[in-house]
Motif scaffolding. Structure first.
Motif, short mmCIF file in Angstrom:
data_model
loop_
_atom_site.label_atom_id
_atom_site.label_comp_id
_atom_site.label_asym_id
_atom_site.label_seq_id
_atom_site.Cartn_x
_atom_site.Cartn_y
_atom_site.Cartn_z
N ASP A 1 0.88 -1.17 0.00
CA ASP A 1 0.00 0.00 0.00
C ASP A 1 0.92 1.23 0.00
O ASP A 1 1.54 1.55 1.01
CB ASP A 1 -0.89 -0.03 1.24
N TRP A 2 1.00 1.90 -1.15
CA TRP A 2 1.97 2.99 -1.31
C TRP A 2 1.58 4.24 -0.52
O TRP A 2 2.37 5.18 -0.44
CB TRP A 2 2.17 3.32 -2.79
N THR A 3 0.39 4.26 0.07
CA THR A 3 0.00 5.42 0.90
C THR A 3 0.54 5.31 2.33
O THR A 3 0.46 6.25 3.11
CB THR A 3 -1.53 5.59 0.95
N LYS A 4 1.08 4.15 2.68
CA LYS A 4 1.62 3.98 4.04
C LYS A 4 2.98 4.67 4.15
O LYS A 4 3.56 5.11 3.16
CB LYS A 4 1.74 2.49 4.36
N SER A 5 3.50 4.74 5.37
CA SER A 5 4.80 5.39 5.58
C SER A 5 5.91 4.54 4.96
O SER A 5 5.76 3.32 4.79
CB SER A 5 5.07 5.55 7.08
N GLY A 6 7.03 5.20 4.67
CA GLY A 6 8.17 4.48 4.11
C GLY A 6 8.67 3.39 5.04
O GLY A 6 9.09 2.31 4.59
N PHE A 7 8.64 3.64 6.34
CA PHE A 7 9.06 2.65 7.34
C PHE A 7 8.20 1.38 7.20
O PHE A 7 8.73 0.27 7.16
CB PHE A 7 8.90 3.28 8.73
N GLU A 8 6.88 1.55 7.10
CA GLU A 8 5.97 0.40 6.99
C GLU A 8 6.17 -0.36 5.67
O GLU A 8 6.17 -1.59 5.64
CB GLU A 8 4.52 0.86 7.10
N ILE A 9 6.32 0.39 4.58
CA ILE A 9 6.48 -0.26 3.26
C ILE A 9 7.79 -1.03 3.21
O ILE A 9 7.83 -2.19 2.77
CB ILE A 9 6.44 0.81 2.13
N ASN A 10 8.87 -0.40 3.68
CA ASN A 10 10.18 -1.05 3.67
C ASN A 10 10.15 -2.33 4.52
O ASN A 10 10.72 -3.36 4.16
CB ASN A 10 11.24 -0.08 4.19
N ASN A 11 9.50 -2.26 5.68
CA ASN A 11 9.40 -3.43 6.56
C ASN A 11 8.59 -4.55 5.92
O ASN A 11 8.92 -5.74 6.09
CB ASN A 11 8.77 -3.05 7.90
N LEU A 12 7.53 -4.20 5.19
CA LEU A 12 6.74 -5.22 4.50
C LEU A 12 7.61 -5.94 3.46
O LEU A 12 7.60 -7.18 3.37
CB LEU A 12 5.53 -4.60 3.80
N ILE A 13 8.38 -5.18 2.71
CA ILE A 13 9.24 -5.77 1.66
C ILE A 13 10.29 -6.67 2.31
O ILE A 13 10.50 -7.81 1.88
CB ILE A 13 9.87 -4.66 0.80
N ARG A 14 10.95 -6.19 3.37
CA ARG A 14 11.94 -7.02 4.08
C ARG A 14 11.30 -8.27 4.68
O ARG A 14 11.87 -9.36 4.62
CB ARG A 14 12.56 -6.22 5.25
N GLY A 15 10.13 -8.07 5.26
CA GLY A 15 9.47 -9.16 5.98
C GLY A 15 8.92 -10.26 5.09
O GLY A 15 8.59 -11.34 5.58
N LEU A 16 8.81 -9.98 3.80
CA LEU A 16 8.29 -10.98 2.86
C LEU A 16 9.35 -11.47 1.89
O LEU A 16 9.04 -12.21 0.95
CB LEU A 16 7.09 -10.41 2.09
N SER A 17 10.60 -11.07 2.10
CA SER A 17 11.69 -11.45 1.19
C SER A 17 12.55 -12.53 1.83
O SER A 17 12.89 -12.44 3.01
CB SER A 17 12.56 -10.23 0.90
N PRO A 18 12.88 -13.61 1.12
CA PRO A 18 12.64 -13.83 -0.31
C PRO A 18 11.31 -14.51 -0.64
O PRO A 18 10.99 -14.70 -1.81
CB PRO A 18 13.79 -14.76 -0.69
N TYR A 19 10.55 -14.92 0.39
CA TYR A 19 9.31 -15.64 0.11
C TYR A 19 8.26 -15.23 1.11
O TYR A 19 8.57 -15.09 2.28
CB TYR A 19 9.56 -17.16 0.18
N PRO A 20 7.01 -15.01 0.68
CA PRO A 20 6.47 -15.12 -0.68
C PRO A 20 6.68 -13.88 -1.56
O PRO A 20 6.36 -13.89 -2.72
CB PRO A 20 4.98 -15.34 -0.43
N ALA A 21 7.23 -12.82 -0.99
CA ALA A 21 7.56 -11.55 -1.66
C ALA A 21 6.38 -10.57 -1.67
O ALA A 21 5.24 -10.95 -1.96
CB ALA A 21 8.08 -11.75 -3.08
N ALA A 22 6.69 -9.33 -1.32
CA ALA A 22 5.71 -8.25 -1.42
C ALA A 22 5.48 -7.94 -2.90
O ALA A 22 6.38 -8.11 -3.72
CB ALA A 22 6.23 -7.01 -0.71
N TRP A 23 4.28 -7.49 -3.22
CA TRP A 23 3.98 -7.24 -4.63
C TRP A 23 3.11 -5.99 -4.78
O TRP A 23 2.50 -5.51 -3.82
CB TRP A 23 3.28 -8.45 -5.26
N CYS A 24 3.08 -5.50 -6.01
CA CYS A 24 2.21 -4.38 -6.36
C CYS A 24 1.96 -4.45 -7.86
O CYS A 24 2.43 -5.36 -8.54
CB CYS A 24 2.84 -3.05 -5.97
#
Length: 315
Positions: free
Chosen positions: A215-238
């Protein structure tokens, strides 16, 4: 001192690390229970679980029940004559199974219980921006991850660490915690702590397509954590959108660039080497990604064969 006869239950790679440590510490594993084989991938070839591969390679007695209450399986399990069961990343056990051994059944869970009970504790600890996590052993009861705790071990979460890296560290930490737990049990020195339920407890919900979407409307901290937290599987997507075309894109690695700007949220700002996406408090720089039908690539390599217009957006 009790002589332990262990049945081990588990399925993924995380469980293999623990099982291997138990074997290498000269504990007797009289049987291994893992998931039934299932077809996987485009060719739908039968795929063995990581634990099955390990059990076969080490000549361990192996059972693969589809129904844990089925009479045939229960008879086979009883015949193994185990006095302790160890569970790591398996499935919910019926009471008739977890009550069977004299010394009980304990589980290793990859969180500091009671927080992050559930299916994806490693992912959610990072997604929620935690600075520490750990592992806990506990005796199984009739609910999920709620039993009396035996031992827990804590570790810091690095600000750059992703779920895959944390998984490997917790597998190592978990291995030692299981060995320490086995030592307490065989020396009859176990003491337990009842989990304290309260409304502040955080849950490790099962991951699905919806909660992995950025969700690109969230803060950068939240977005970055989502990407880290889902890497390498199952991976964040948009979704990337440009000139009427849309692609579901997985993002594996990113960097937060705090900045004030007047860009529309979700705008793609691209050079020949970089992709940045405008967010409320700056930009998310995409460092590695995967387009449909392509392999995972560094952004600079990906941009060798792809050009976006000035109107490209992510949502």
């Amino acid at each position: 001192m009790k002589k332990l006869r262990i049945v081990f239950m588990g399925t993924p790679e995380f469980a293999v690390g623990i099982l291997d440590t138990i074997i290498k510490n000269n504990y007797e594993v009289v049987g291994v229970i893992t998931a039934a084989d299932k077809p996987a991938g485009r060719g739908q070839k039968i795929k063995y679980s990581a634990v099955k591969e390990y059990a076969l390679a080490n000549n361990l007695t192996l059972l693969q029940p589809t129904n844990l209450k089925e009479e045939g399986f229960l008879s086979e399990l009883k015949a193994l004559n185990a006095n302790l069961q160890v569970v790591v990343a398996f499935r919910m056990l019926p009471k008739i199974v977890w009550e069977m051994p004299e010394l009980g059944t304990f589980n290793l869970h990859a969180s500091l219980l009671p927080n992050y009970r559930g299916a994806a504790p490693i992912n959610w600890a990072i997604i929620n921006g935690e600075t520490k996590t750990g592992v806990t052993t506990f005796f199984i009861d009739d609910k999920i991850d709620t039993g009396a705790m035996i031992l827990s071990s804590e570790t810091a979460i690095d600000a750059e660490e992703n779920a895959g890296q944390l998984h490997d560290r917790l597998m190592f930490l978990g291995s030692q915690t299981v060995i320490d737990t086995l030592s307490l049990i065989e020396n009859e020195k176990v003491t337990t702590t009842i989990q304290n339920d309260n409304q502040e407890i955080k849950t490790a919900y099962k991951l699905n397509k919806e909660n992995c979407k950025i969700d690109w409307t969230k803060s950068g901290f939240e977005i970055n954590n989502l990407i880290r937290g889902l890497s390498p599987y199952p991976a964040a997507w948009c979704v990337f959108c440009d000139n009427g075309e849309e692609w579901n894109v997985k993002i594996y690695e990113s960097k937060l660039i705090p900045a004030a700007h007047t860009e529309t949220i979700g705008n793609l700002i691209c050079t020949k080497k970089e992709i940045k996406i405008a967010i409320t408090d700056g930009y998310i720089q995409v460092l590695s990604l995967q387009f449909p039908g392509k392999k995972k690539m560094n952004t600079s390599d990906f941009l060798n064969g792809m050009v976006f217009s000035e109107n490209a957006k992510a949502y």
